[in-house]
Scaffold this motif. Structure first.
Motif, mmCIF file in Angstrom:
data_model
loop_
_atom_site.group_PDB
_atom_site.id
_atom_site.type_symbol
_atom_site.label_atom_id
_atom_site.label_comp_id
_atom_site.label_asym_id
_atom_site.label_seq_id
_atom_site.Cartn_x
_atom_site.Cartn_y
_atom_site.Cartn_z
ATOM 1 N N MET A 1 0.822 -1.182 0.000
ATOM 2 C CA MET A 1 0.000 0.000 0.000
ATOM 3 C C MET A 1 0.874 1.256 0.000
ATOM 4 S SD MET A 1 -3.375 0.909 1.416
ATOM 5 C CE MET A 1 -4.010 2.479 1.830
ATOM 6 N N ALA A 2 1.916 1.271 0.829
ATOM 7 C CA ALA A 2 2.811 2.427 0.885
ATOM 8 C C ALA A 2 3.557 2.590 -0.443
ATOM 9 C CB ALA A 2 3.788 2.281 2.031
ATOM 10 N N ASP A 3 3.926 1.459 -1.048
ATOM 11 C CA ASP A 3 4.609 1.530 -2.340
ATOM 12 C C ASP A 3 3.703 2.122 -3.403
ATOM 13 O OD1 ASP A 3 6.939 0.452 -1.340
ATOM 14 O OD2 ASP A 3 6.388 -1.607 -1.845
ATOM 15 N N GLN A 8 2.299 6.757 -6.847
ATOM 16 C CA GLN A 8 1.369 7.803 -7.280
ATOM 17 C C GLN A 8 1.959 9.194 -7.035
ATOM 18 O OE1 GLN A 8 -2.236 6.940 -5.164
ATOM 19 N NE2 GLN A 8 -2.914 5.408 -6.630
ATOM 20 N N ALA A 9 2.582 9.386 -5.880
ATOM 21 C CA ALA A 9 3.205 10.675 -5.579
ATOM 22 C C ALA A 9 4.359 10.957 -6.540
ATOM 23 C CB ALA A 9 3.698 10.696 -4.138
ATOM 24 N N GLN A 10 5.129 9.938 -6.852
ATOM 25 C CA GLN A 10 6.250 10.102 -7.775
ATOM 26 C C GLN A 10 5.735 10.467 -9.169
ATOM 27 O OE1 GLN A 10 8.610 6.593 -8.314
ATOM 28 N NE2 GLN A 10 10.226 7.681 -9.389
ATOM 29 N N ASP A 11 4.697 9.795 -9.627
ATOM 30 C CA ASP A 11 4.123 10.114 -10.932
ATOM 31 C C ASP A 11 3.577 11.537 -10.966
ATOM 32 O OD1 ASP A 11 4.765 7.630 -11.902
ATOM 33 O OD2 ASP A 11 2.760 6.776 -11.596
ATOM 34 N N LEU A 12 3.009 11.989 -9.848
ATOM 35 C CA LEU A 12 2.446 13.327 -9.776
ATOM 36 C C LEU A 12 3.534 14.392 -9.854
ATOM 37 C CD1 LEU A 12 -0.076 15.118 -9.254
ATOM 38 C CD2 LEU A 12 0.455 14.914 -6.837
ATOM 39 N N PHE A 13 4.633 14.204 -9.125
ATOM 40 C CA PHE A 13 5.672 15.219 -9.060
ATOM 41 C C PHE A 13 6.707 15.108 -10.167
ATOM 42 C CE2 PHE A 13 4.269 15.238 -4.575
ATOM 43 C CZ PHE A 13 3.868 16.568 -4.530
#
Length: 102
Positions: A1-3, A8-13
């Protein structure tokens, strides 16, 4: 879940867009800035108020920024296909002056 959240955060930024998306953002930004600048100039001339011109121009710039800066999904519809490396592996390092560097 954390991965998954991290991905998702990496794709966003990270903000990856393809070459066609870069072309679209360049066209959008050019036309939006020209259009908002002309609209601001005309509105400022009609009202004879420089502050109206500046605020409408600023609003157009902010609108343009919101349209082109975030990596919207419409800018990544044609991802490029990359060729595999010579030996088919990824991340094996590079060779400089006959010496292998990792």
């Amino acid at each position: 879940m954390a991965d998954q959240l991290l991905k998702q955060a990496q794709d966003l930024f990270e903000g990856q867009i393809d070459f066609e998306g870069q072309k679209q953002t360049e066209i959008f930004s050019t036309y939006l800035l020209i259009g908002s600048g002309l609209f601001a100039l005309i509105l400022g001339l009609v009202q004879q108020d420089i502050y109206v011109t500046l605020w409408v121009g600023l609003a157009g710039t902010v609108l343009t920024m919101l349209m082109v800066v975030p990596p919207w999904p419409m800018y990544n519809e044609n991802p490029g296909k990359w060729l595999p490396g010579k030996n088919g592996s990824v991340g094996t390092g590079i060779e400089v002056d006959g010496k292998k560097i990792n």
